[in-house]
Design an enzyme around this catalytic site. Structure first.
Site, PDB file in Angstrom:
ATOM      1  N   CYS A 140       0.983  -1.294  -0.063  1.00  0.00           N
ATOM      2  CA  CYS A 140       0.035  -0.101  -0.085  1.00  0.00           C
ATOM      3  C   CYS A 140       0.746   1.356  -0.144  1.00  0.00           C
ATOM      4  CB  CYS A 140      -0.897  -0.050   1.261  1.00  0.00           C
ATOM      5  SG  CYS A 140      -1.745  -1.458   1.303  1.00  0.00           S
ATOM      6  N   HIS A 156      -3.771   6.746   3.353  1.00  0.00           N
ATOM      7  CA  HIS A 156      -4.006   5.512   2.787  1.00  0.00           C
ATOM      8  C   HIS A 156      -5.565   5.200   3.151  1.00  0.00           C
ATOM      9  CE1 HIS A 156      -4.166   1.448   1.281  1.00  0.00           C
ATOM     10  NE2 HIS A 156      -3.804   0.756   2.414  1.00  0.00           N
ATOM     11  N   ASN A 169     -10.202  -0.699  -0.137  1.00  0.00           N
ATOM     12  CA  ASN A 169      -8.754  -0.724  -0.068  1.00  0.00           C
ATOM     13  C   ASN A 169      -8.185  -1.109  -1.310  1.00  0.00           C
ATOM     14  OD1 ASN A 169      -5.966  -0.820   0.445  1.00  0.00           O
ATOM     15  ND2 ASN A 169      -5.992  -1.986   2.375  1.00  0.00           N
TER      16      ASN A 169
HETATM   17  O1  UT7 Z   1      -3.917  -1.988   3.685  1.00  0.00           O
HETATM   18  C1  UT7 Z   1      -2.927  -2.431   4.471  1.00  0.00           C
HETATM   19  C2  UT7 Z   1      -3.299  -2.229   5.880  1.00  0.00           C
HETATM   20  N1  UT7 Z   1      -4.313  -3.015   6.046  1.00  0.00           N
HETATM   21  C3  UT7 Z   1      -5.133  -2.520   7.280  1.00  0.00           C
HETATM   22  O2  UT7 Z   1      -4.797  -1.314   7.686  1.00  0.00           O
HETATM   23  C4  UT7 Z   1      -6.173  -3.061   7.791  1.00  0.00           C
HETATM   24  C5  UT7 Z   1      -5.896  -3.052   9.465  1.00  0.00           C
HETATM   25  N2  UT7 Z   1      -6.913  -3.738  10.160  1.00  0.00           N
HETATM   26  C6  UT7 Z   1      -8.255  -3.480  10.071  1.00  0.00           C
HETATM   27  O3  UT7 Z   1      -8.803  -2.731   9.363  1.00  0.00           O
HETATM   28  C7  UT7 Z   1      -9.378  -4.178  11.111  1.00  0.00           C
HETATM   29  O4  UT7 Z   1      -8.555  -4.977  12.014  1.00  0.00           O
HETATM   30  C8  UT7 Z   1     -10.276  -5.132  10.273  1.00  0.00           C
HETATM   31  C9  UT7 Z   1     -11.165  -4.203   9.675  1.00  0.00           C
HETATM   32  C10 UT7 Z   1      -9.393  -5.985   9.276  1.00  0.00           C
HETATM   33  C11 UT7 Z   1     -11.035  -6.132  11.401  1.00  0.00           C
HETATM   34  O5  UT7 Z   1     -11.586  -5.204  12.167  1.00  0.00           O
HETATM   35  P1  UT7 Z   1     -11.425  -5.446  13.773  1.00  0.00           P
HETATM   36  O6  UT7 Z   1     -12.099  -4.523  14.677  1.00  0.00           O
HETATM   37  O7  UT7 Z   1      -9.835  -5.396  14.023  1.00  0.00           O
HETATM   38  O8  UT7 Z   1     -12.231  -6.914  14.119  1.00  0.00           O
HETATM   39  P2  UT7 Z   1     -11.395  -8.359  14.545  1.00  0.00           P
HETATM   40  O9  UT7 Z   1     -10.556  -8.880  13.460  1.00  0.00           O
HETATM   41  O10 UT7 Z   1     -10.928  -8.086  15.707  1.00  0.00           O
HETATM   42  O11 UT7 Z   1     -12.615  -9.254  14.635  1.00  0.00           O
HETATM   43  C12 UT7 Z   1     -13.725  -8.834  15.379  1.00  0.00           C
HETATM   44  C13 UT7 Z   1     -14.559  -9.827  15.075  1.00  0.00           C
HETATM   45  C14 UT7 Z   1     -14.387 -11.433  15.138  1.00  0.00           C
HETATM   46  O12 UT7 Z   1     -15.286 -12.237  15.532  1.00  0.00           O
HETATM   47  P3  UT7 Z   1     -15.216 -12.755  17.206  1.00  0.00           P
HETATM   48  O13 UT7 Z   1     -13.769 -13.574  17.069  1.00  0.00           O
HETATM   49  O14 UT7 Z   1     -15.164 -11.544  18.157  1.00  0.00           O
HETATM   50  O15 UT7 Z   1     -16.286 -13.501  17.625  1.00  0.00           O
HETATM   51  C15 UT7 Z   1     -14.188 -11.799  13.660  1.00  0.00           C
HETATM   52  O16 UT7 Z   1     -14.441 -12.995  13.402  1.00  0.00           O
HETATM   53  O17 UT7 Z   1     -15.270  -9.865  13.818  1.00  0.00           O
HETATM   54  C16 UT7 Z   1     -15.456 -10.895  13.277  1.00  0.00           C
HETATM   55  N3  UT7 Z   1     -15.413 -10.733  11.659  1.00  0.00           N
HETATM   56  C17 UT7 Z   1     -16.383 -10.364  11.067  1.00  0.00           C
HETATM   57  N4  UT7 Z   1     -17.747 -10.277  11.241  1.00  0.00           N
HETATM   58  C18 UT7 Z   1     -18.576 -10.387  10.331  1.00  0.00           C
HETATM   59  C19 UT7 Z   1     -14.209 -10.485  10.867  1.00  0.00           C
HETATM   60  N5  UT7 Z   1     -14.436 -10.211   9.638  1.00  0.00           N
HETATM   61  C20 UT7 Z   1     -15.901 -10.324   9.447  1.00  0.00           C
HETATM   62  C21 UT7 Z   1     -16.646  -9.707   8.589  1.00  0.00           C
HETATM   63  N6  UT7 Z   1     -18.093  -9.836   8.942  1.00  0.00           N
HETATM   64  N7  UT7 Z   1     -16.297  -9.566   7.302  1.00  0.00           N
END
Ligand code: UT7
Length: 337
Positions: A123, A264, A294
């Site tokens: 990115c 970004h 993204n």
């Molecule tokens: O471009 C390169 C750089 N990339 C980034 O900067 C991305 C950085 N990371 C993020 O933007 C975020 O971490 C995400 C958007 C990827 C995820 O958000 P989060 O608030 O960190 O969620 P998480 O990974 O901690 O997941 C929370 C919950 C999990 O369920 P449990 O374990 O709490 O039951 C996931 O399984 O959300 C669940 N989950 C979803 N639920 C519905 C993960 N993806 C989804 C989804 N729909 N698409």
């Protein structure tokens, strides 16, 4: 390792003479994704801010998307394709592993004089390309440069993995660099950094020499993006804040001097956290991730072109570009328009 901010002075100042972008026609909505994986529009919008993303046609490769964005940038800069001397494509989704996507772009555009190669910095790639091109043009090695951030991420997504498939989209953005002129704008400063100790946080594990795709592992979708989202999130906020401050300081400016921040476009919550920490008013931040998701190396380039064409930047404005991605990599630049 971070680049020394003092090392980013070119012999001659360089300006951005034109910008362009291209987004494939097909729109993939959150409602579409609800039918593909266990997710919801509410989860995606509240956790990321993304509503739509663009998906390239099967016969539309990264080089095609890149070339369309480049045509717009060249037209705005008033530079003929035949006169282009340097093409750098930033991408992690090349048409082929070799030759470089920039070689196909050279062919599509008709730039026989141009030296063409790719940069792989995820990115942050467009800002890495900007830094290489600005020093190359500033030193007089090339009279002009065409830099492009282009991705067909849809080809490298595991469409059954809700952790990643809701986040990414396809697109391209481009800019033409020329030596600055009396009274024109110029690139004031830039800052690059890499942390190779964190390669496992965000990568495409298969398809390279470390893990070729074979008949035995073909069902494991190893040539798709894998990410430890929560960890990447924390690094993204810290690294983009630091990179922003480095570039602003190197330019001899204060935060208050920055008219527009173009970050970004990965996650609205990441952008909010950075601008809160920097103390930038929200209305001074350009956001389009709701439309495109993204797009990795293309994201800052597309946003720069949209900000430019929507009249969000005026002559003399100082703008901050800042990015973060796999590697880990980060990059920033301050530009006087
Ligand atoms: O471009 C390169 C750089 N990339 C980034 O900067 C991305 C950085 N990371 C993020 O933007 C975020 O971490 C995400 C958007 C990827 C995820 O958000 P989060 O608030 O960190 O969620 P998480 O990974 O901690 O997941 C929370 C919950 C999990 O369920 P449990 O374990 O709490 O039951 C996931 O399984 O959300 C669940 N989950 C979803 N639920 C519905 C993960 N993806 C989804 C989804 N729909 N698409």
């Amino acid at each position: 390792m971070e680049s020394n901010p003092n090392s980013s002075q070119s012999n001659t100042s360089v300006r951005i003479a034109g910008t362009g972008s291209y987004l494939p026609e097909k729109i993939l909505t959150n409602a579409d994704l609800e039918k593909m994986v266990e997710t919801s529009d509410d989860w995606i919008t509240s956790r990321t801010g993304i509503r739509n993303r663009r998906i390239a046609r099967e016969d539309e490769f990264t080089s095609h998307i890149a070339a369309e964005a480049a045509k717009n940038a060249l037209e705005q800069a008033g530079i003929a394709a035949a006169d282009v001397e340097l093409i750098i494509v930033a991408t992690i989704t090349p048409d082929t592993i070799t030759p470089a996507t920039a070689c196909y772009v050279q062919q599509h555009l008709g730039c026989p004089r141009a030296v063409a190669f790719d940069v792989s910095a995820a990115c942050s790639g467009f800002l890495y390309a900007l830094e290489i091109a600005r020093h190359s043009v500033g030193a007089g090695a090339f009279k002009n440069a065409l830099i492009i951030g282009a991705e067909k991420l849809s080809a490298y997504i595991n469409w059954t993995d809700r952790n990643t498939c809701v986040l990414f989209g396809d697109g391209a953005g481009a800019a033409v660099l020329l030596p600055a002129e009396e009274g024109s704008g110029k690139i004031l400063s830039s800052h690059l950094g890499t942390d190779g100790a964190q390669t496992e946080l965000l990568n495409i594990p298969g398809g390279g020499s470390a893990c070729p795709i074979t008949v035995e592992n073909a069902d494991q979708q190893l040539a798709t993006l894998a990410m430890q989202g929560r960890e990447v999130f924390k690094h993204a906020v810290n690294a983009m804040k630091r990179a922003s401050l480095h570039a602003i300081e190197s330019a001899g400016l204060q935060i208050e001097d920055i008219k527009l921040v173009i970050p970004h476009q990965a996650n609205l919550r990441i952008i909010d956290a950075i601008v809160d920490r920097l103390g930038v008013p929200k209305e001074d931040v350009f956001i389009n991730l709701d439309k495109y998701g993204n797009t990795s190396a293309a994201a800052v380039a597309i946003a720069l072109d949209e900000a430019n064409r929507e009249g969000r930047i005026s002559k003399g404005d100082k703008i901050l570009l800042v990015a973060f991605g796999a590697g880990l990599t980060w990059a920033s630049a301050v530009i006087e328009w």
